[in-house]
Design an enzyme around this catalytic site. Structure first.
Site, PDB file in Angstrom:
ATOM      1  N   TYR A 169      47.371   7.377   3.482  1.00  0.00           N
ATOM      2  CA  TYR A 169      48.625   7.113   2.777  1.00  0.00           C
ATOM      3  C   TYR A 169      49.593   8.263   2.940  1.00  0.00           C
ATOM      4  CZ  TYR A 169      47.467  10.451  -0.925  1.00  0.00           C
ATOM      5  OH  TYR A 169      47.191  11.601  -1.614  1.00  0.00           O
ATOM      6  N   LYS A 185      44.834  12.493   5.416  1.00  0.00           N
ATOM      7  CA  LYS A 185      45.315  12.119   4.067  1.00  0.00           C
ATOM      8  C   LYS A 185      44.730  10.761   3.681  1.00  0.00           C
ATOM      9  CE  LYS A 185      49.602  12.350   1.395  1.00  0.00           C
ATOM     10  NZ  LYS A 185      48.992  13.058   0.275  1.00  0.00           N
ATOM     11  N   GLU A 212      43.539  24.396  -2.174  1.00  0.00           N
ATOM     12  CA  GLU A 212      44.873  23.860  -2.488  1.00  0.00           C
ATOM     13  C   GLU A 212      44.774  23.154  -3.837  1.00  0.00           C
ATOM     14  OE1 GLU A 212      45.880  20.642   0.276  1.00  0.00           O
ATOM     15  OE2 GLU A 212      43.726  20.236   0.516  1.00  0.00           O
ATOM     16  N   LEU A 221      45.177  19.930   3.328  1.00  0.00           N
ATOM     17  CA  LEU A 221      46.166  19.013   3.885  1.00  0.00           C
ATOM     18  C   LEU A 221      47.350  19.844   4.390  1.00  0.00           C
ATOM     19  CD1 LEU A 221      46.779  15.926   4.133  1.00  0.00           C
ATOM     20  CD2 LEU A 221      48.340  16.290   2.220  1.00  0.00           C
TER      21      LEU A 221
HETATM   22  N1  PMP Z   1      47.546  18.873  -0.688  1.00  0.00           N
HETATM   23  C1  PMP Z   1      47.103  17.715  -1.186  1.00  0.00           C
HETATM   24  C2  PMP Z   1      45.649  17.535  -1.412  1.00  0.00           C
HETATM   25  C3  PMP Z   1      48.011  16.675  -1.484  1.00  0.00           C
HETATM   26  O1  PMP Z   1      47.572  15.503  -1.984  1.00  0.00           O
HETATM   27  C4  PMP Z   1      49.382  16.883  -1.291  1.00  0.00           C
HETATM   28  C5  PMP Z   1      50.385  15.822  -1.659  1.00  0.00           C
HETATM   29  N2  PMP Z   1      50.518  14.876  -0.673  1.00  0.00           N
HETATM   30  C6  PMP Z   1      49.793  18.127  -0.758  1.00  0.00           C
HETATM   31  C7  PMP Z   1      48.845  19.088  -0.467  1.00  0.00           C
HETATM   32  C8  PMP Z   1      51.240  18.396  -0.470  1.00  0.00           C
HETATM   33  O2  PMP Z   1      51.635  17.711   0.684  1.00  0.00           O
HETATM   34  P1  PMP Z   1      53.142  17.248   0.892  1.00  0.00           P
HETATM   35  O3  PMP Z   1      53.970  18.490   0.814  1.00  0.00           O
HETATM   36  O4  PMP Z   1      53.153  16.640   2.233  1.00  0.00           O
HETATM   37  O5  PMP Z   1      53.442  16.286  -0.212  1.00  0.00           O
END
Ligand code: PMP
Length: 289
Positions: A33, A145, A178, A203
């Site tokens: 997603y 993701k 994270e 991620l």
């Molecule tokens: N890490 C994780 C585990 C996440 O779910 C997200 C949110 N999508 C992020 C980091 C931040 O990613 P982004 O800046 O692409 O939203």
């Protein structure tokens, strides 16, 4: 106004939108997603999110459900149909519907679902939040993701029970990977911005990439490396980043206050830079360029 969802080629009332009981997303979390912010009607960092969707799908050998340009049109149409000015667009692709069996089905069409909703984002000036820490219980490919979000849901629930905004996940060696749904950042006492290197353990946040670029442009020193909870608690600043929070300052980590509750200068500069970029995009769209 009634909400509209997009499911496999059809725009349907949100309350009636559904997928099959044997969708592999439902039974195996066999899908991926993206969440994209909408600011003044514009999709923010759309290209980065579509790139990451394509990468997540290819790592799992799932086909794109439609051409990228067509998907982009669907996302825009969903923003319009749902009258979203500021908000979030969510899109999910799964391997599709097949009799329940672990190996990939020979013939399944990927399922695609898109939803959009309005959300009021806090402005440039934002109150710093608290985070707690929790053991990282996820699998070894966090760079994909996937919709397998149970560890994230458990971590967020723990944060909620502690009245914290986010949970920072910590690996077996004591290093922060994270947040449950965000990337984690600190600024050391000698003003170096630190965020973990983007390998299979985290991620690769699209906001993270934009912020590294803003850091470069603003002449900040930065390092992509892991940091411990203790290092974070002794940092000058801490913050998180994601498509839905942009840059959110952190003032307390597991009951240890690292600031007086005000946003630090680095978080402020990066948050401003993010807002400036979003405003620019909105202006360009208004002028039709
Ligand atoms: N890490 C994780 C585990 C996440 O779910 C997200 C949110 N999508 C992020 C980091 C931040 O990613 P982004 O800046 O692409 O939203």
């Amino acid at each position: 106004m009634s909400r509209i969802a997009y499911v496999n080629g059809r725009y349907v009332p949100h309350s009636e939108a559904s997928v099959h009981v044997e969708d592999r997303g439902f039974q195996f979390a066999d899908g991926v997603y993206e969440v994209v912010a909408v600011y003044k009607g514009q999709l923010i960092d759309e290209a980065g999110h579509l790139d990451r969707l394509e990468r997540s799908l290819s790592e799992l050998q799932i086909a794109m459900p439609m051409a990228r340009a067509a998907l982009s049109q669907v996302l825009r149409r969903m923003v319009r149909l749902n009258l979203v000015r500021d908000g979030l667009v969510y899109f999910q692709v799964t391997r599709g519907v097949a009799p329940r069996d672990f190996p990939f089905p020979y013939a399944a069409m990927p399922t695609i679902v898109v939803t959009a909703r309005s959300k009021t984002f806090p402005g440039r000036d934002v109150k710093p939040v608290m985070v707690i820490t929790t053991r990282d219980q996820r699998w070894a490919r966090r760079d994909i993701k996937t919709v397998g979000l149970l560890p994230a849901a458990l971590a967020k629930q723990k944060a909620r029970e502690a009245k914290a905004f986010e949970a920072w996940q910590v690996d077996d060696d004591g290093y922060v990977t994270e947040g449950a749904s965000s990337n984690a950042w600190i600024v050391t006492k000698d003003n170096v911005i630190v965020t973990r290197q983007a390998d299979h353990n985290i991620l690769r946040g699209i906001t993270r990439m934009a912020l590294l670029e803003f850091a470069r442009e603003n002449g900040f020193r930065f390092e992509e490396r892991a940091f411990t909870v203790e290092e974070a608690q002794n940092a000058r600043e801490a913050f998180i980043s994601s498509a839905s929070t942009f840059v959110m300052p952190v003032w307390k980590i597991d009951e240890v206050a690292i600031s007086n509750g005000e946003m630090g200068p680095v978080a402020r500069t990066l948050r401003d830079a993010y807002f400036d970029a979003m405003e620019k995009l909105a202006d360009q769209a208004k002028q039709g360029c």
